[in-house]
Design a protein around this motif. Structure first.
Motif, short mmCIF file in Angstrom:
data_model
loop_
_atom_site.label_atom_id
_atom_site.label_comp_id
_atom_site.label_asym_id
_atom_site.label_seq_id
_atom_site.Cartn_x
_atom_site.Cartn_y
_atom_site.Cartn_z
N PHE A 99 0.84 -1.19 0.00
CA PHE A 99 0.00 0.00 0.00
C PHE A 99 0.88 1.25 0.00
N ASN A 100 0.30 2.35 -0.49
CA ASN A 100 0.94 3.65 -0.48
C ASN A 100 0.61 4.37 0.83
N LEU A 101 1.57 5.11 1.35
CA LEU A 101 1.35 5.93 2.53
C LEU A 101 1.77 7.36 2.19
N LEU A 102 0.80 8.27 2.18
CA LEU A 102 1.06 9.68 1.91
C LEU A 102 0.83 10.48 3.19
N ILE A 103 1.86 11.21 3.61
CA ILE A 103 1.76 12.03 4.82
C ILE A 103 2.09 13.46 4.46
N SER A 104 1.24 14.40 4.87
CA SER A 104 1.42 15.82 4.56
C SER A 104 1.34 16.65 5.83
N SER A 105 1.96 17.83 5.80
CA SER A 105 1.90 18.73 6.96
C SER A 105 0.65 19.60 6.94
N ARG A 106 -0.04 19.67 5.80
CA ARG A 106 -1.19 20.56 5.66
C ARG A 106 -2.51 19.81 5.89
N GLU A 107 -3.37 20.39 6.69
CA GLU A 107 -4.63 19.74 7.01
C GLU A 107 -5.59 19.69 5.83
N ASP A 108 -5.39 20.56 4.83
CA ASP A 108 -6.29 20.58 3.69
C ASP A 108 -5.75 19.78 2.48
N SER A 109 -4.69 19.02 2.70
CA SER A 109 -4.02 18.34 1.59
C SER A 109 -4.91 17.35 0.87
N TRP A 110 -5.82 16.69 1.57
CA TRP A 110 -6.58 15.59 0.98
C TRP A 110 -8.00 15.99 0.62
N LYS A 111 -8.20 17.29 0.35
CA LYS A 111 -9.53 17.78 0.00
C LYS A 111 -9.69 18.08 -1.49
N SER A 150 -2.45 0.47 -8.59
CA SER A 150 -3.25 -0.68 -8.19
C SER A 150 -3.24 -0.91 -6.68
N PHE A 151 -2.37 -0.17 -5.94
CA PHE A 151 -2.28 -0.35 -4.50
C PHE A 151 -3.22 0.63 -3.78
N PRO A 152 -3.85 0.22 -2.68
CA PRO A 152 -4.60 1.18 -1.87
C PRO A 152 -3.66 2.18 -1.23
N CYS A 153 -4.22 3.25 -0.68
CA CYS A 153 -3.40 4.32 -0.13
C CYS A 153 -3.99 4.84 1.18
N LEU A 154 -3.13 5.12 2.14
CA LEU A 154 -3.52 5.82 3.36
C LEU A 154 -3.11 7.28 3.22
N PHE A 155 -4.06 8.18 3.48
CA PHE A 155 -3.82 9.62 3.41
C PHE A 155 -3.82 10.16 4.83
N VAL A 156 -2.66 10.67 5.27
CA VAL A 156 -2.47 11.05 6.67
C VAL A 156 -1.91 12.47 6.74
N VAL A 157 -2.29 13.20 7.77
CA VAL A 157 -1.69 14.50 8.07
C VAL A 157 -0.72 14.29 9.23
N GLU A 158 0.42 14.98 9.17
CA GLU A 158 1.45 14.80 10.19
C GLU A 158 0.88 14.81 11.61
N HIS A 159 1.36 13.85 12.41
CA HIS A 159 0.97 13.68 13.81
C HIS A 159 -0.53 13.38 13.98
N GLU A 160 -1.19 13.06 12.87
CA GLU A 160 -2.62 12.69 12.91
C GLU A 160 -3.46 13.75 13.63
N VAL A 161 -3.24 15.01 13.29
CA VAL A 161 -4.00 16.07 13.94
C VAL A 161 -5.46 16.06 13.48
N ILE A 162 -5.73 15.42 12.34
CA ILE A 162 -7.10 15.22 11.89
C ILE A 162 -7.24 13.76 11.48
N LEU A 217 5.55 9.69 11.33
CA LEU A 217 4.31 10.48 11.37
C LEU A 217 4.56 11.98 11.43
N GLY A 218 5.79 12.37 11.65
CA GLY A 218 6.11 13.79 11.70
C GLY A 218 6.80 14.30 10.47
N ASN A 219 6.78 13.50 9.39
CA ASN A 219 7.49 13.88 8.17
C ASN A 219 6.59 13.79 6.94
N THR A 220 6.54 14.88 6.18
CA THR A 220 5.82 14.86 4.90
C THR A 220 6.60 13.99 3.92
#
Length: 304
Positions: free
Chosen positions: A2-14, A51-63, A112-115
């Motif tokens: 699976f893919n893991l995408l981590i961003s510092s911005r709370e609006d990244s996955w909108k 073809s892989f699923p993906c987890l979309f995460v914001v740093e430190h899981e603030v949301i 979890l603390g790195n984009t």
């Protein structure tokens, strides 16, 4: 996988689109073997990644985090633009859910603390289901929704007593790299791999799917170190293949015969000791296994 995408911005996955610096793409927190296969972002690699699923995460899981898929990748000089869709079938994952899965998804200490964008060789749907974050019904519904992009190949009818030598049945565990490499090799010799992905069953049980597609003339079984096990009372465990792999290996031997089934072994792994006369081929880094497997296919009547 699976893919893991981590961003510092709370609006990244909108917005459905996210741009990331190239230095953060499939680099850190990704196993070297996976990095070497996917780092190039070639057209073939991009199709595999999608073809892989993906987890979309914001740093430190603030949301809340979300589950979805990458739908497109555009490589620029210094960055990569990622197109994506969030899966409406799966509920949001509450803050702390990803950290709770740390050991199961191979999450680095500071990850979890790195984009960044990492690819993990772990069965994310199985993990989420086991931990109660999603239900089996939600997983099946999601896989059905994604199924049109990667449908099962059509079975090739053959007369009784004859084998179809245009397709090869591939049995695999959780090692996506080994599965992808085997599928790539089978296609490179002009054959079609039949792979039962973890996808919607379309109303059929797994054994029915195996029976439907195992009318082929040759089967490849991938013994990869996906599980561990030991006799009762023994304190030392050994790596083992998934139980479904051992079962399907026996099923194919019973249906096709030993000479039409090749068992491929990756690394130091325990193999069944009650299947006499079975030849195991080592999946070596020098790729000598390709010549050995080709010989076995030719002996079974394949024109390769």
């Amino acid at each position: 996988m699976f893919n893991l995408l981590i961003s510092s911005r709370e609006d990244s996955w909108k917005s459905g689109s996210f741009e990331m610096d190239k230095s953060r793409v499939i680099n850190g927190y990704t196993a070297e073997e996976i990095k070497q296969r996917f780092k190039s972002l070639s057209p073939k690699v991009i199709e595999e990644i999608k073809s892989f699923p993906c987890l979309f995460v914001v740093e430190h899981e603030v949301i809340e985090s979300r589950v979805g898929r990458i739908t497109g990748i555009r490589v620029r000089e210094a960055s990569v633009v990622i197109k994506f869709e969030l899966d409406p079938i799966f509920p949001p994952l509450a803050p702390g859910a990803i950290d709770a899965l740390r050991s199961e998804i191979d999450l680095g200490r500071w990850e979890l603390g790195n984009t960044h964008w990492a690819i993990k060789d772990e069965p994310i749907f199985e993990i989420l289901e086991r931990r109660g974050f999603v239900t089996p019904q939600q997983v099946d519904a999601s896989l059905k929704l994604a199924a049109p992009s990667s449908p099962d190949p059509a079975p090739t009818p053959t007369p009784a007593g004859e084998f179809d030598t245009r397709q090869v049945f591939v049995v695999h565990g959780h090692d996506e790299i080994a599965k992808l490499e085997m599928a790539e090799f089978v296609r490179s010799v002009g054959l079609e791999p039949i792979i039962l992905h973890m996808q919607a069953s379309s109303g059929r049980t797994i054994i029915e799917k195996i029976e439907s597609y195992s009318n082929v003339g040759f089967g490849v079984v991938l013994y990869t170190p996906c599980d561990t096990g030991a006799p009762a009372g023994c304190l030392t465990a050994r790596y083992r293949a998934r139980q479904n792999v051992v079962f399907e290996h026996g099923f194919l031997i019973g249906k096709l015969g030993r000479s039409r089934v090749a068992a491929m072994v990756k690394g130091p792994i325990e193999t069944p000791n009650d299947i006499s006369g079975v030849v195991y081929i080592q999946l070596d880094s020098e790729e000598r296994w390709k010549d050995e497997l080709t010989k076995e296919m030719r002996a079974a009547g394949y024109q390769v």
